[in-house]
Structures are given as structure tokens and as C-alpha cells.
Design a protein around this motif. Structure first.
Motif, short mmCIF file in Angstrom:
data_model
loop_
_atom_site.label_atom_id
_atom_site.label_comp_id
_atom_site.label_asym_id
_atom_site.label_seq_id
_atom_site.Cartn_x
_atom_site.Cartn_y
_atom_site.Cartn_z
N HIS A 54 6.38 -11.23 4.18
CA HIS A 54 5.08 -10.97 4.80
C HIS A 54 5.26 -10.34 6.17
O HIS A 54 4.56 -9.38 6.54
N ALA A 55 6.21 -10.86 6.95
CA ALA A 55 6.45 -10.32 8.29
C ALA A 55 7.00 -8.89 8.21
O ALA A 55 6.63 -8.02 9.01
N ALA A 56 7.87 -8.63 7.22
CA ALA A 56 8.47 -7.31 7.08
C ALA A 56 7.43 -6.24 6.77
O ALA A 56 7.60 -5.07 7.11
N LEU A 57 6.35 -6.64 6.11
CA LEU A 57 5.31 -5.68 5.75
C LEU A 57 4.32 -5.42 6.88
O LEU A 57 3.46 -4.54 6.76
N SER A 58 4.43 -6.17 7.97
CA SER A 58 3.46 -6.03 9.06
C SER A 58 3.39 -4.61 9.61
O SER A 58 2.28 -4.08 9.80
N PRO A 59 4.54 -3.94 9.88
CA PRO A 59 4.43 -2.54 10.36
C PRO A 59 3.73 -1.62 9.36
O PRO A 59 2.96 -0.74 9.76
N ALA A 60 4.02 -1.82 8.07
CA ALA A 60 3.39 -0.98 7.05
C ALA A 60 1.89 -1.24 7.00
O ALA A 60 1.09 -0.29 6.83
N ARG A 61 1.49 -2.51 7.15
CA ARG A 61 0.05 -2.81 7.18
C ARG A 61 -0.62 -2.16 8.37
O ARG A 61 -1.73 -1.63 8.27
N ALA A 62 0.05 -2.23 9.51
CA ALA A 62 -0.52 -1.63 10.72
C ALA A 62 -0.66 -0.12 10.56
O ALA A 62 -1.69 0.47 10.93
N LEU A 63 0.37 0.52 9.99
CA LEU A 63 0.31 1.96 9.76
C LEU A 63 -0.81 2.33 8.78
O LEU A 63 -1.53 3.31 8.98
N ALA A 64 -0.95 1.52 7.74
CA ALA A 64 -2.01 1.77 6.75
C ALA A 64 -3.38 1.66 7.40
O ALA A 64 -4.28 2.46 7.11
N ASP A 65 -3.55 0.68 8.29
CA ASP A 65 -4.85 0.50 8.93
C ASP A 65 -5.15 1.67 9.87
O ASP A 65 -6.30 2.16 9.92
N VAL A 66 -4.13 2.12 10.61
CA VAL A 66 -4.33 3.28 11.48
C VAL A 66 -4.68 4.51 10.66
O VAL A 66 -5.58 5.29 11.02
N THR A 67 -3.97 4.71 9.55
CA THR A 67 -4.25 5.86 8.68
C THR A 67 -5.67 5.80 8.12
O THR A 67 -6.38 6.81 8.06
N ARG A 68 -6.08 4.60 7.72
CA ARG A 68 -7.45 4.43 7.19
C ARG A 68 -8.48 4.83 8.25
O ARG A 68 -9.45 5.54 7.95
N LEU A 69 -8.29 4.36 9.47
CA LEU A 69 -9.23 4.68 10.55
C LEU A 69 -9.24 6.18 10.85
O LEU A 69 -10.29 6.77 11.13
N TYR A 70 -8.07 6.81 10.75
CA TYR A 70 -7.98 8.26 11.00
C TYR A 70 -8.82 9.03 9.99
O TYR A 70 -9.53 9.98 10.34
N TYR A 71 -8.72 8.61 8.71
CA TYR A 71 -9.44 9.33 7.67
C TYR A 71 -10.89 8.86 7.51
O TYR A 71 -11.61 9.35 6.65
N LYS A 72 -11.32 7.91 8.35
CA LYS A 72 -12.73 7.52 8.36
C LYS A 72 -13.43 7.95 9.64
O LYS A 72 -14.62 7.68 9.82
N ASN A 73 -12.69 8.60 10.51
CA ASN A 73 -13.26 9.07 11.77
C ASN A 73 -14.21 10.25 11.50
O ASN A 73 -13.80 11.27 10.94
N PRO A 74 -15.46 10.14 11.89
CA PRO A 74 -16.43 11.24 11.62
C PRO A 74 -16.00 12.57 12.23
O PRO A 74 -16.41 13.64 11.75
#
Length: 443
Positions: free
Chosen positions: A32-52
Motif C-alpha cells: 500500500h505504501a509503495a503505491l502511494s507515489p503512483a496514486r499521487a501521480l494518478a490524482d495529479v493527472t486526473r486533475l490536469y485532464y479535468k481542468n477547464p
């Protein structure tokens, strides 16, 4: 969707099982801890592609990337204890604010009171109801709909069981005997004239607690108890999870599903049946349905169907939030309820004292079952009437709800429209000294 009972862990693959030693929990935490960076990157990517301001946000490509990132983040996160999200209720056409207060607490449980801030006292009687939530993997918030159904016309309390992972080892053990002691203590705190509603797994300890109190002539024994979809006698129409518990045997459970809480959790080194294994059992029971639900979430996000996507989020925020159980409680319950069938056979004990359901004479009994329940099958809960032989006929009710599964027994539209009103009527008819219940065939 059924609330899988904790014996659903028996759905683990392989007859020989997977040896679940302490390192397994540590590996889970490390993963679970090892996936934390990947989760953070995924969240940033999601926000980037939802930015109007991003032109790609309005394209199928951009929406697909954002949807995929949300699916990845949600599938790999750890879900904490959900909030109750009950701010008010409607009583007599008036919206009344709700304040959720802790009125009793022990290491493994809090008693919550949904206090209604009345400006003037309600005209109708407001019976005191204790809802005993399952200690079988999910948090008490899974009964949010159950609580909401009773709030308009009842003084509602609920047991809020704690995640064993958060209870320090110094607080001691917790087993089925302790569970029964907690229930008796809670009923004393509530001070009599109380009605108990046991949802699923607690049906056995609630019946046992009432039997102990009645045998002791305890004045705080409840006026009535309602057992809903509970495993009183799993020999009747045994389900897949019932038979697996018997087939595996207690040695298998001790060797394969018990582990120690790793550092740095407060419950470090406590023996538990872990939440992540609970979740494996829950999901595997209806894996195709869960895969389809997540596929549909992706499609809803791409199409911009926000309402459907939000319903998915709300359901899975609750469903995927699981907690560890004390190993002593888990093993003793599996052995007592699902392997030895001790209560219906007259062999169940509490603190080395035999439980006597025949001692129950004053507490009225109502049982509720779902026609399509695949966890506690039809007949398993009704069996309570056969062992509580000294409850008068006019203080007994059994109701079988057509066209619902396990979850529908305590939540959903049919629960609100057909089950909850029957329970409310039963409670009200037994709300006071000298008042008897009514025999019913459910119609």
C-alpha cells in the motif's frame, strides 16, 4: 448487494489455504505504501485532464484519461471509516437537527445517540431503540439507512464497533463473552424501557444477552428484541458460507486467517482477522458484479453522467471501508455459531454459564427474514421462536419480506416501505409495562 458476513473469508482460494502469518500483513502495508507515489501521480493527472483551461479536457481522450486515473486511485486507496452524514430528520412535517453524541464507551465500542433537537416535544410516543450493528467487517455506518428510517419516531442509539487495529494491546482481549457483556452494560446505561434491533450477526449475542438478563430477573431487560437476518440456526437451509465454515474447521481458520497488526498501528501485535482479507471475501462473492460496476463507472465518467458516477462513489466508499476484528471474537463466533451451532442445541455458554433462551418471558420477540437472503437463509432467524419457548404467543411476530436479499432486510426501498413500519408497530405495541405484542403472519 449483500453485506457479506465475516465467515465469507472462507471463500479464499485453495483447500490448503494461504498461510497468513504476520509478514503477510506487513507485506500488505508495504504494498500500500509503495503505491502511494503512483496514486499521487494518478490524482495529479486526473486533475490536469479535468481542468477547464486544458483543451483536452473536453475531448473523449481527455475524459478517458481522467476516468482511468480516478479508477486507479479509487482501486488502490485505503478507505477510512465513513461519516454518518445524518444532519437532520423530519418529524411531523418539521425538520429537526440531529447531533450525534457518544454516551458510553469501552475500548472496542462506542454507544452513539442520534439526539434530536426538538423545539417542542413531539405528540407521538418516541420509543427508545438500540440498534446493534454487525461486528463483521463493515463499520456501523453501513446501517445509515436503518437509522434514518427510525429517527422520525424513535429515540435511536447504535453500537459503533471500533477497528481492532486501532485498539492498543494493553486494552486486553475481546471475545464473544465480552460482546455480550458490552450489550448488557449498554442496556443498563439506557435505563430500561428499551427495544433492541439486532442486524445480522448480532442476533446470536443479543438473544444470549437477553436470556442472561431474564434469567437474572434484570429490570433493564429490553421490552422487545427484533432479530433481522441473523444466523440463529445455520443448520436450516445452509448457505455456501455456512457449509464452508463447517468444512474448513477451526484449525484452518486459526492457521490461515489470523495475523498480527503491524507497526505503526496503535494495535501493534494484536491478533486480528484483518480487514483486507475481509474485503477479499466480500468481493469474491460477487466479483463479476463488482467488475461490471467499475466498468460502468468508467463509462459514466467519460459520458459526463455525474449522478450515476456519484452513486457509485457513495456506495463503494462505504462498501470498501472495512475494519479488523479481534481474533478471539472472530474465532469464538465462528466456532459457536457456524461450526457447533451451540445456541439452538442448548450448548452455548457465557462466562462458563449455559445460556437459557427458555428464561425469556417478558421480552417480546420479532424475527425478520429476506426471501432471497444468501447469507442467513430463510428459516435461520425464525428458529429463535423455537428456542424461546416461554415467550407468550401474543408477544411473537415473524415476517418474511418477499423479493429481497440480505442487504434488503435492513436497507433499501422495501425496507423503508414494508419492513421498518412493521418493526415500528411491533415496538410501539410493546412500549410499556403490561403491553403485549401481536401475533402476525407478515400480512
Amino acid at each position: 448487494m449483500a453485506i457479506g458476513e465475516f465467515e465469507a473469508a472462507a471463500t479464499l482460494p485453495g483447500e490448503s489455504g494461504i498461510l497468513l502469518s504476520t509478514p503477510m500483513y506487513w507485506l500488505y502495508e508495504m504494498g500500500h505504501a509503495a503505491l502511494s507515489p503512483a496514486r499521487a501521480l494518478a490524482d495529479v493527472t486526473r486533475l490536469y485532464y479535468k481542468n477547464p483551461a486544458n483543451p483536452l479536457t473536453h475531448t473523449v481522450y481527455g475524459k478517458s484519461v481522467a476516468a482511468a486515473m480516478e479508477l486507479f486511485e479509487r482501486s488502490t486507496r485505503r478507505y477510512g471509516r465513513p461519516d454518518w452524514m445524518i444532519d437532520d430528520t423530519v418529524v411531523g412535517g418539521e425538520r429537526i437537527p440531529i447531533d450525534v453524541k457518544t454516551v458510553w464507551e469501552r475500548p472496542f465500542c462506542r454507544l452513539l445517540h442520534f439526539e434530536r433537537a426538538f423545539v417542542r416535544a413531539p405528540r407521538r410516543p418516541q420509543p427508545k431503540v438500540l440498534i446493534v450493528a454487525p461486528m463483521s467487517g463493515h463499520y456501523a455506518t453501513l446501517l445509515r439507512g436503518t437509522v434514518e428510517a427510525f429517527l422520525p419516531n424513535h429515540e435511536v442509539y447504535i453500537t459503533d464497533w471500533r477497528n481492532a487495529r486501532t485498539v492498543p494491546l494493553a486494552e486486553g482481549r475481546f471475545d464473544l463473552d465480552d460482546y455480550i457483556d458490552y450489550l448488557i452494560s449498554i442496556l443498563h446505561v439506557l435505563g430500561g424501557e428499551t427495544h433492541v434491533i439486532a442486524v445480522c450477526q448480532p442476533s446470536v449475542p443479543v438473544l444470549a444477552a437477553v436470556a442472561v438478563m431474564e434469567a437474572d430477573k434484570d429490570p433493564y431487560a429490553p421490552n422487545s428484541m427484533v432479530l433481522m437476518g441473523g444466523p440463529i440456526d445455520t443448520r436450516i437451509n445452509p448457505t455456501a458460507v455456512n457449509t464452508l465454515a463447517v468444512d474448513r474447521g477451526m484449525d484452518w481458520f486459526r492457521s490461515n486467517v489470523i495475523t498480527k497488526v503491524p507497526f505503526p498501528h496503535p494495535g501493534f501485535m494484536r491478533d486480528v482477522y484483518p480487514g483486507f482479507l475481509q474485503l477479499h471475501g466480500f468481493m469474491s462473492m460477487n466479483l463479476d458484479r463488482h467488475i461490471e460496476a467499475h466498468r460502468n463507472l468508467f463509462l459514466h465518467l467519460v459520458k459526463g453522467d455525474g449522478d450515476s458516477a456519484q452513486k457509485h462513489r457513495e456506495f463503494y466508499d462505504e462498501y470498501l471501508a472495512v475494519m479488523d476484528l479481534s481474533a478471539e471474537f472472530y474465532l469464538q463466533t465462528v466456532d459457536t455459531v457456524f461450526v457447533r451451532h451451540a445456541l439452538p442445541k442448548g450448548e452455548m455458554t457465557h462466562r462458563a454459564r449455559r445460556i437459557e433462551p427458555a428464561a425469556i418471558t417478558r421480552t417480546a420477540l420479532m424475527t425478520v427474514e429476506g426471501e432471497h437472503d444468501d447469507i442467513s437463509a430463510v428459516g435461520q432467524t425464525e428458529a429463535a421462536h423455537r428456542i424461546c419457548v416461554n415467550i407468550p404467543d401474543d408477544k411473537r411476530v415473524h415476517y418474511m419480506q418477499p423479493n429481497v436479499g440480505h442487504y434488503g432486510v435492513f436497507n433499501g426501498s422495501r425496507f423503508r416501505a414494508e419492513i421498518a413500519p412493521r418493526i415500528a408497530d411491533f415496538v410501539l405495541s410493546n412500549n410499556g409495562a403490561g403491553k403485549g405484542g401481536r401475533r402476525s403472519n407478515g400480512h
